[in-house]
Motif scaffolding. Structure first.
Motif, PDB file in Angstrom:
ATOM      1  N   VAL A 118       1.202   4.986   5.956  1.00  0.00           N
ATOM      2  CA  VAL A 118       1.984   4.209   6.925  1.00  0.00           C
ATOM      3  C   VAL A 118       1.446   4.419   8.334  1.00  0.00           C
ATOM      4  CG1 VAL A 118       4.247   3.997   8.028  1.00  0.00           C
ATOM      5  CG2 VAL A 118       4.076   4.086   5.530  1.00  0.00           C
ATOM      6  N   GLU A 127       0.816  -1.224   0.000  1.00  0.00           N
ATOM      7  CA  GLU A 127       0.000   0.000   0.000  1.00  0.00           C
ATOM      8  C   GLU A 127       0.844   1.266   0.000  1.00  0.00           C
ATOM      9  OE1 GLU A 127      -3.734   0.541   1.089  1.00  0.00           O
ATOM     10  OE2 GLU A 127      -4.202  -1.438   1.892  1.00  0.00           O
ATOM     11  N   ARG A 128       2.055   1.194   0.518  1.00  0.00           N
ATOM     12  CA  ARG A 128       2.947   2.357   0.437  1.00  0.00           C
ATOM     13  C   ARG A 128       3.209   2.710  -1.034  1.00  0.00           C
ATOM     14  NH1 ARG A 128       8.070   1.572   4.328  1.00  0.00           N
ATOM     15  NH2 ARG A 128       8.524   3.648   3.486  1.00  0.00           N
ATOM     16  N   GLY A 129       3.473   1.690  -1.837  1.00  0.00           N
ATOM     17  CA  GLY A 129       3.709   1.937  -3.252  1.00  0.00           C
ATOM     18  C   GLY A 129       2.456   2.382  -3.980  1.00  0.00           C
ATOM     19  N   ARG A 171       1.546   6.092  -3.220  1.00  0.00           N
ATOM     20  CA  ARG A 171       2.471   7.009  -3.902  1.00  0.00           C
ATOM     21  C   ARG A 171       2.080   7.127  -5.378  1.00  0.00           C
ATOM     22  NH1 ARG A 171       7.037   8.775  -1.500  1.00  0.00           N
ATOM     23  NH2 ARG A 171       7.779   9.366  -3.579  1.00  0.00           N
ATOM     24  N   ALA A 208       3.067  12.801  -3.068  1.00  0.00           N
ATOM     25  CA  ALA A 208       3.337  11.377  -2.864  1.00  0.00           C
ATOM     26  C   ALA A 208       3.981  11.097  -1.517  1.00  0.00           C
ATOM     27  CB  ALA A 208       4.216  10.843  -3.999  1.00  0.00           C
ATOM     28  N   ASP A 209       4.923  11.925  -1.093  1.00  0.00           N
ATOM     29  CA  ASP A 209       5.610  11.689   0.179  1.00  0.00           C
ATOM     30  C   ASP A 209       4.634  11.772   1.345  1.00  0.00           C
ATOM     31  OD1 ASP A 209       8.046  11.324  -1.081  1.00  0.00           O
ATOM     32  OD2 ASP A 209       8.673  13.416  -0.828  1.00  0.00           O
ATOM     33  N   GLU A 217       2.205   8.824   1.358  1.00  0.00           N
ATOM     34  CA  GLU A 217       2.836   7.605   1.885  1.00  0.00           C
ATOM     35  C   GLU A 217       2.943   7.663   3.405  1.00  0.00           C
ATOM     36  OE1 GLU A 217       6.981   4.998   1.583  1.00  0.00           O
ATOM     37  OE2 GLU A 217       6.815   6.920   0.535  1.00  0.00           O
ATOM     38  N   GLN A 218       3.360   8.798   3.940  1.00  0.00           N
ATOM     39  CA  GLN A 218       3.479   8.928   5.394  1.00  0.00           C
ATOM     40  C   GLN A 218       2.132   8.735   6.076  1.00  0.00           C
ATOM     41  OE1 GLN A 218       5.313  12.756   6.038  1.00  0.00           O
ATOM     42  NE2 GLN A 218       7.199  12.182   4.972  1.00  0.00           N
TER      43      GLN A 218
END
Length: 237
Positions: A222, A114-116, A119, A214-215, A218-219
């Motif tokens: 997470v 899911e992180r990918g 993003r 995107a950063d 992603e944070q």
């Protein structure tokens, strides 16, 4: 590869029939939606009995190439990424039920995946896709206190994020993993009153996707997954 010294093994008739029927499908002689020839036709064509035909048909059904309905001719099934993952659903549930480690491994795999996906979604999401995510989030908000509807919307939100990639395999992977996790999720979510945390975190994820950050997306993902990981509890035994 067999060597000259290997013993010759006689194959079952049903295995030979399986190979021939599979070739009829994979070569395009039979298209998705087409009815298979009748059992009698196949018996005459291959010179074998009814048990060999039926066993081969059942084997093709198990790998998702055929749909068999009582009283009707078997039909060729369209293979998709989703239908392939559905073939392993039962095995996945058994693996999770019998192994505590497997649940932890699945949660870890989901986190990495899911992180990918988030993003990618933040980079690619169109205005229409953002609105689709917003509509799902609203359905989830309207389902507060209704476990099944809330979890269904929750799963849909994450699968929609994966779908932004345009890759049906990613979407199917997301759907499969969430489906396997679902049995460990519903009761804990409602009993511990974490629904509003989930909504707030989803709102944050969506905000960053809409901003194409995107950063930050992603944070936020997470943080969401690490917080919610404790809600998935192994219940075997």
């Amino acid at each position: 590869m067999a060597s000259a010294s290997d013993p010759i093994v006689r194959r079952k008739l049903s295995d030979e029939v399986f190979d021939r029927l599979k070739l009829m499908i994979t070569s395009g002689d039979l298209q998705p939606g087409d009815a298979m020839p009748s059992e009698r036709d196949l018996m005459e064509r291959f010179g074998v009995g009814r048990p060999a035909i039926r066993e081969a048909m059942q084997a093709l059904s198990k790998i998702g190439l055929l749909t068999i309905s009582h009283g009707e001719r078997a039909k060729v099934r369209l293979l998709t990424a989703r239908s392939i993952f559905q073939q392993v659903d039962q095995s996945a549930h058994i693996m999770l039920a019998t192994s505590r480690d497997s649940l932890e491994h699945l949660k870890e795999a989901r986190r990495f995946f899911e992180r990918g996906m988030v993003r990618d979604a933040a980079k690619k999401a169109s205005a229409r896709e953002v609105e689709g995510l917003r509509a799902t989030l609203e359905r989830q908000r309207q389902s507060l206190g209704e476990a099944e509807a809330f979890i269904t919307a929750d799963m849909r939100f994450h699968t929609q994020i994966a779908a932004v990639s345009g890759n049906p395999i990613f979407e199917a992977v997301s759907e499969a993993m969430l489906g396997w996790l679902r049995q460990y999720h519903t009761d804990m979510l409602i009993w511990t009153g974490k629904e509003k945390y989930t909504l707030t975190e989803h709102e944050e994820i969506l905000r960053h996707i809409a901003a194409h950050d995107a950063d930050a997306a992603e944070q936020a993902m997470v943080k969401h997954l690490d917080r919610s990981a404790s809600l998935y509890i192994h219940q075997a035994g």
